[in-house]
Write an enzyme that holds these catalytic residues in place. Structure first.
Site, short mmCIF file in Angstrom:
data_model
loop_
_atom_site.label_atom_id
_atom_site.label_comp_id
_atom_site.label_asym_id
_atom_site.label_seq_id
_atom_site.Cartn_x
_atom_site.Cartn_y
_atom_site.Cartn_z
N CYS A 189 -60.78 -49.98 -38.59
CA CYS A 189 -61.31 -48.45 -37.94
C CYS A 189 -60.00 -47.58 -37.86
O CYS A 189 -59.21 -47.90 -37.22
CB CYS A 189 -61.81 -48.88 -36.62
SG CYS A 189 -62.70 -47.31 -35.44
N GLY A 190 -60.32 -46.53 -38.68
CA GLY A 190 -59.07 -45.51 -38.63
C GLY A 190 -59.09 -44.60 -37.23
O GLY A 190 -58.05 -44.43 -37.11
N HIS A 191 -60.41 -44.31 -36.84
CA HIS A 191 -60.42 -43.69 -35.45
C HIS A 191 -59.56 -44.47 -34.65
O HIS A 191 -58.65 -43.97 -33.82
CB HIS A 191 -61.94 -43.41 -35.52
CG HIS A 191 -62.21 -42.64 -34.11
ND1 HIS A 191 -63.57 -41.99 -34.08
CD2 HIS A 191 -61.31 -41.76 -33.40
CE1 HIS A 191 -63.31 -41.03 -33.10
NE2 HIS A 191 -62.28 -40.96 -32.76
N ASP A 225 -71.31 -43.10 -36.50
CA ASP A 225 -70.03 -42.76 -36.18
C ASP A 225 -69.89 -41.23 -35.69
O ASP A 225 -70.44 -40.35 -36.53
CB ASP A 225 -69.12 -43.18 -37.27
CG ASP A 225 -67.51 -43.22 -36.90
OD1 ASP A 225 -67.09 -42.48 -36.02
OD2 ASP A 225 -66.82 -43.86 -37.79
N GLY A 282 -62.58 -43.45 -40.60
CA GLY A 282 -61.60 -43.67 -41.16
C GLY A 282 -61.52 -44.34 -42.40
O GLY A 282 -61.04 -44.15 -43.51
N SER A 283 -61.94 -45.69 -42.18
CA SER A 283 -61.97 -46.62 -43.40
C SER A 283 -63.19 -45.94 -44.47
O SER A 283 -62.96 -46.31 -45.62
CB SER A 283 -62.54 -48.16 -42.85
OG SER A 283 -63.81 -48.13 -42.08
#
Length: 309
Positions: free
Chosen positions: A60-62, A276, A281-282
């Site tokens: 999870c980039g966020h 989301d 992010g991913s």
């Protein structure tokens, strides 16, 4: 390893935190894990377990951006603290000796986060104050270098049976999608391929969101029911545990003037049709790899990704 252990032995904790009445359908969580096989061998400073409404995501980039600032703030108390020689995390299990690297001259801290997909290298700007304290600099962006990302399928045709369609598709019985990995596997599909005018993604309404939810849920079900598609396009060289379709990202040209030559809008339905808030992010990692594979993006070029949510 930790993800599998949580899923098999401790899933009641995830359900209690994420699901109602404490949580809600779109709730997301991150559990810090100071002790993993990579933190113990000095290959990461902290481990993390990501929680969704359906289980445990692999990247999870966020959350990574938020955790970077949180972890830096958790150790930035005083320049005289031993952390500046080798920062430490204090936990209920004792002292974690792995180090965050602080570069005082350029005001950046570097830490390695052990996510289920692998090691993510996070750069967190910080500010040093005259009283000797320091905190993450919220005026400068956090950045990260994630695991290798790649496209596994370009212009893949998925057949849709009459009984398994959705209204917006009309009489069409094929949908053309791309498939890519960015710490998790995604189907990336244009709104028009699903039967939606691209403009509907730039001015999202509740009815459109509900219709997109039904279309992406159906598409995901069709893909998952086809063993041949799964075997061909969900390939991970190192971990079989990562070989599952995490989400469907619906894209459209962006109506927002970002100042970038290339700009896209998108909405991501992941886990159990969780929506989301961010461009994901991913998912962005997967889309960058996909754009490169399709010749739409070259090394050194940038692209902006928006979310209507």
């Amino acid at each position: 390893m930790i993800r599998a252990l949580a899923r098999s032995n401790h899933d009641h904790i995830r359900r209690a935190l994420i699901c109602e009445p404490r949580g809600h359908r779109e709730m997301y969580g991150a559990v810090l894990r100071p002790h993993t096989e990579l933190t113990e061998t000095g290959k990461a400073e902290m481990g993390v377990l990501f929680l969704t409404n359906d289980g445990y995501s692999t990247m999870c980039g966020h959350a990574t951006l938020a955790l970077g600032r949180f972890l830096v703030d958790s150790v930035c108390d005083d320049w005289s603290d031993p952390m500046w020689a080798g920062s430490t995390f204090s936990t209920e299990h004792g002292h974690q000796s792995n180090q965050i690297t602080f570069y005082r001259e350029r005001g950046e801290a570097l830490l390695r986060l052990h996510a289920p997909c692998g090691v993510v290298r996070v750069t967190v700007p910080f500010v040093a104050y005259e009283d000797g304290s320091a905190r993450a600099d919220t005026k400068r962006p956090v950045s990260y270098l994630s695991v290798p990302s790649y496209a596994t399928g370009v212009s893949v045709v998925i057949e849709v049976a009459t009984s398994g369609s959705w209204p917006e598709l009309g009489q069409r019985r094929e949908v053309v999608v791309d498939i890519a990995y960015g710490g998790a596997f995604y189907i990336v599909v244009s709104a028009s391929q699903l039967g939606f005018p691209p403009a509907q993604l730039n001015s999202l309404t509740k009815p459109t969101l509900a219709a997109l939810n039904e279309a992406t849920k159906t598409l995901k079900r069709i893909f998952n029911s086809n063993a041949e598609l799964r075997a061909q396009y969900l390939q991970h060289a190192e971990h079989a545990d990562l070989q599952f379709l995490y989400g469907v990202i619906v894209t459209a040209p962006s109506a927002i003037d970002s100042g970038e030559a290339a700009s896209e809008n998108s909405i991501c339905f992941f886990a159990n049709e969780q929506v989301d808030r961010s461009p994901t992010g991913s998912g962005v990692q997967a889309r960058v790899a996909l754009a490169y594979a399709k010749g739409e993006l070259k090394l050194g070029e940038s692209r902006t990704y928006h979310s209507p949510v």
